[in-house]
Design an enzyme around this catalytic site. Structure first.
Site, PDB file in Angstrom:
ATOM      1  N   TYR A  91      -8.404 138.694 -53.154  1.00  8.70           N
ATOM      2  CA  TYR A  91      -8.976 137.484 -53.754  1.00  8.70           C
ATOM      3  C   TYR A  91      -9.917 136.795 -52.752  1.00  8.70           C
ATOM      4  O   TYR A  91      -9.568 136.659 -51.571  1.00  8.70           O
ATOM      5  CB  TYR A  91      -7.833 136.552 -54.192  1.00  8.70           C
ATOM      6  CG  TYR A  91      -8.299 135.167 -54.532  1.00  8.70           C
ATOM      7  CD1 TYR A  91      -9.187 134.954 -55.592  1.00  8.70           C
ATOM      8  CD2 TYR A  91      -7.889 134.064 -53.794  1.00  8.70           C
ATOM      9  CE1 TYR A  91      -9.647 133.681 -55.894  1.00  8.70           C
ATOM     10  CE2 TYR A  91      -8.340 132.795 -54.092  1.00  8.70           C
ATOM     11  CZ  TYR A  91      -9.219 132.607 -55.143  1.00  8.70           C
ATOM     12  OH  TYR A  91      -9.671 131.354 -55.432  1.00  8.70           O
ATOM     13  N   ASP A 112       0.529 139.869 -53.068  1.00 11.70           N
ATOM     14  CA  ASP A 112       0.113 138.840 -54.018  1.00 11.70           C
ATOM     15  C   ASP A 112       0.249 139.470 -55.404  1.00 11.70           C
ATOM     16  O   ASP A 112      -0.490 140.375 -55.769  1.00 11.70           O
ATOM     17  CB  ASP A 112      -1.340 138.437 -53.723  1.00 11.70           C
ATOM     18  CG  ASP A 112      -1.850 137.354 -54.667  1.00 11.70           C
ATOM     19  OD1 ASP A 112      -1.339 137.249 -55.802  1.00 11.70           O
ATOM     20  OD2 ASP A 112      -2.782 136.629 -54.283  1.00 11.70           O
ATOM     21  N   LYS A 160      -1.834 130.407 -62.464  1.00 13.27           N
ATOM     22  CA  LYS A 160      -2.221 131.404 -63.460  1.00 13.27           C
ATOM     23  C   LYS A 160      -1.102 131.580 -64.488  1.00 13.27           C
ATOM     24  O   LYS A 160      -0.703 130.632 -65.117  1.00 13.27           O
ATOM     25  CB  LYS A 160      -2.599 132.705 -62.744  1.00 13.27           C
ATOM     26  CG  LYS A 160      -3.574 132.492 -61.570  1.00 13.27           C
ATOM     27  CD  LYS A 160      -4.865 131.884 -62.042  1.00 13.27           C
ATOM     28  CE  LYS A 160      -5.943 131.609 -61.010  1.00 13.27           C
ATOM     29  NZ  LYS A 160      -5.675 131.392 -59.646  1.00 13.27           N
ATOM     30  N   ARG A 220       8.867 115.742 -48.912  1.00 14.61           N
ATOM     31  CA  ARG A 220       8.184 116.904 -48.326  1.00 14.61           C
ATOM     32  C   ARG A 220       9.202 117.976 -47.948  1.00 14.61           C
ATOM     33  O   ARG A 220       8.982 119.158 -48.123  1.00 14.61           O
ATOM     34  CB  ARG A 220       7.342 116.498 -47.101  1.00 14.61           C
ATOM     35  CG  ARG A 220       6.771 117.701 -46.351  1.00 14.61           C
ATOM     36  CD  ARG A 220       5.578 117.372 -45.453  1.00 14.61           C
ATOM     37  NE  ARG A 220       5.688 116.139 -44.734  1.00 14.61           N
ATOM     38  CZ  ARG A 220       6.493 115.947 -43.673  1.00 14.61           C
ATOM     39  NH1 ARG A 220       7.257 116.918 -43.215  1.00 14.61           N
ATOM     40  NH2 ARG A 220       6.522 114.764 -43.078  1.00 14.61           N
TER      41      ARG A 220
HETATM   42  C1  LIG Z   1      -4.883 136.927 -57.029  1.00 13.32           C
HETATM   43  C2  LIG Z   1      -5.044 135.490 -56.624  1.00 13.32           C
HETATM   44  N1  LIG Z   1      -4.354 135.032 -55.569  1.00 13.32           N
HETATM   45  C3  LIG Z   1      -4.468 133.753 -55.156  1.00 13.32           C
HETATM   46  C4  LIG Z   1      -5.303 132.870 -55.794  1.00 13.32           C
HETATM   47  C5  LIG Z   1      -5.418 131.458 -55.286  1.00 13.32           C
HETATM   48  O1  LIG Z   1      -4.682 130.597 -56.081  1.00 13.32           O
HETATM   49  P1  LIG Z   1      -5.018 129.040 -56.304  1.00 13.32           P
HETATM   50  O2  LIG Z   1      -6.343 128.978 -57.007  1.00 13.32           O
HETATM   51  O3  LIG Z   1      -3.872 128.553 -57.097  1.00 13.32           O
HETATM   52  O4  LIG Z   1      -5.108 128.409 -54.966  1.00 13.32           O
HETATM   53  C6  LIG Z   1      -6.031 133.298 -56.908  1.00 13.32           C
HETATM   54  C7  LIG Z   1      -6.944 132.361 -57.610  1.00 13.32           C
HETATM   55  O5  LIG Z   1      -7.735 132.759 -58.435  1.00 13.32           O
HETATM   56  C8  LIG Z   1      -5.897 134.649 -57.331  1.00 13.32           C
HETATM   57  O6  LIG Z   1      -6.581 135.125 -58.384  1.00 13.32           O
END
Ligand SMILES: Cc1ncc(COP(=O)(O)O)c(C=O)c1O
Length: 376
Positions: A98, A170, A195, A46
């Protein structure tokens, strides 16, 4: 070193112990110690694991940061970053964030006293006006999900800088291949590595990247204390996926540009949201702060029956949650990425019931267009 070379040789291209070209999967929870007084570099997975460290160092190099931290999902990276704040703190957040981040901010962190104001971050005056004495950070997504809105990162950094706030971005849609927020003065870059970074729809992971020792220590503390780490096997898969990031992004982006143009010319498509189109209101700003528009676009169809027909009728793209895989993925934000957002909030943000998001994979664009042409 240029980006493509960094992907292969930027960090950990060879295992130092054996010369292996693939970093071994250190599938262990713990590490035997020799001395009571001095523990080795690793003591418990961890807190640190060689495969995770290889991935974290690779992502830090690509993003132009000093440290990256790998988490068990993009949401784990986002939530762990939100834990830097204390009850009573306030964040200014871009409004079409998101849906999962919206949910965590409002329903999880709201409970422990973190306050957020959602604003149209494309408007610097709105961004500035939302700042109150308790504000500690500006949290952005650019391009945003799902409307691909563009925020001027340098402008946001200037506003944050005047008040001593952190700027958190992000950058999932862009990856460090197309956008490097740390170089523009942002403090923390977040990714859903699920992604494009991993790129093969087979891992859920996330990253927080910084270029500041103190901030790095604070995030590392949360990573270890809260413990939402990425496991060694998934770190290895992500290291492998990452190597082809440039060619995947290039190919998918080329196809996305063609598909966005094709959709724009179709009378049954009301609007196309893609920062690669000159008609996009954020086109110039996006061009100035990135090296490409990326491979995700959204579009609004004429009515709901057509929307349903397209979502259920495409044969090459998967109708699924997620994006950024080698396979094209078509999604329905109202019931997928933004289902966690109340419908009134979605409507206020322009996330309509005829909005479709499309993540372009590595199929031939002619085939993807032909698949749409049968339906639209
Ligand atoms: C722009 C964005 N940020 C964060 C996330 C969250 O990521 P995760 O699904 O890997 O938890 C997503 C998921 O679709 C996303 O599109």
């Amino acid at each position: 070193m240029k980006f493509a070379t960094k992907l292969i040789h930027g960090s950990h291209s060879i295992d130092a112990a054996t010369g292996a070209l693939s970093i071994p999967v250190s599938q262990t929870s713990t590490f035997a110690q020799k001395s009571v007084d001095h523990f080795g570099k690793y003591d418990y997975s961890r807190s640190g694991n060689p495969t995770r460290e290889a991935l974290e160092e690779s992502v830090a190099v690509l993003e132009g940061g000093s440290h990256a931290y790998a988490f068990g999902s993009g949401m784990a990276a986002i939530s762990s970053t939100l834990m830097l704040f204390a009850p009573g703190d306030h964040l200014v957040v871009c409004e079409d964030v998101y849906g999962g981040a919206f949910r965590a901010m409002t329903r999880l962190f709201g409970q422990w006293g973190l306050n957020v104001s959602f604003v149209d971050a494309t408007d610097p005056a709105a961004l500035e006006a939302a700042i109150i004495p308790a504000t500690k950070a500006i949290y952005l997504e650019t391009p945003s999900n799902p409307l691909l809105k563009i925020t001027d990162l340098c402008g946001a950094v200037r506003i944050a800088g005047k008040r001593g706030l952190l700027t958190i971005v992000d950058s999932t849609f862009m990856t460090p291949y197309l956008q490097k927020p740390l170089e523009l003065g942002c403090d923390i870059v977040l990714h859903s590595g699920t992604k494009f970074l991993n790129g093969h729809s087979d891992v859920v992971c996330g990253f927080a990247v910084v270029n500041d020792e103190k901030l790095a220590q604070r995030i590392h503390f949360v990573q270890n204390a809260f413990g939402a780490i990425l496991g060694p096997q998934d770190c290895w898969l992500t290291l492998r996926g990452l190597k082809t990031l440039k060619i995947r992004m290039e190919e998918s982006q080329k196809s996305a540009i063609r598909i966005a143009e094709w959709l724009s010319a179709n009378p049954r498509v009301k609007r196309v949201f893609y920062p690669g189109l000159k008609s996009h209101p954020g086109y110039e700003i996006h061009r100035s702060q990135t090296s490409g528009p990326g491979a995700v676009l959204s579009f609004e169809l004429e009515d709901y029956p057509l929307t349903k027909k397209v979502l259920e009728g495409v044969t090459l793209s998967a109708f699924a949650v997620s994006l950024g895989g080698v396979e094209s993925i078509i999604s329905y934000p109202a019931k997928m990425s933004h289902a966690a957002m109340p419908s009134s909030e979605r409507a206020a943000r322009g996330i309509s019931d005829t909005l479709v998001r499309f993540s372009v994979g590595l199929e031939d664009p002619d085939d993807l267009i032909a698949d749409f042409a049968r339906l639209i």
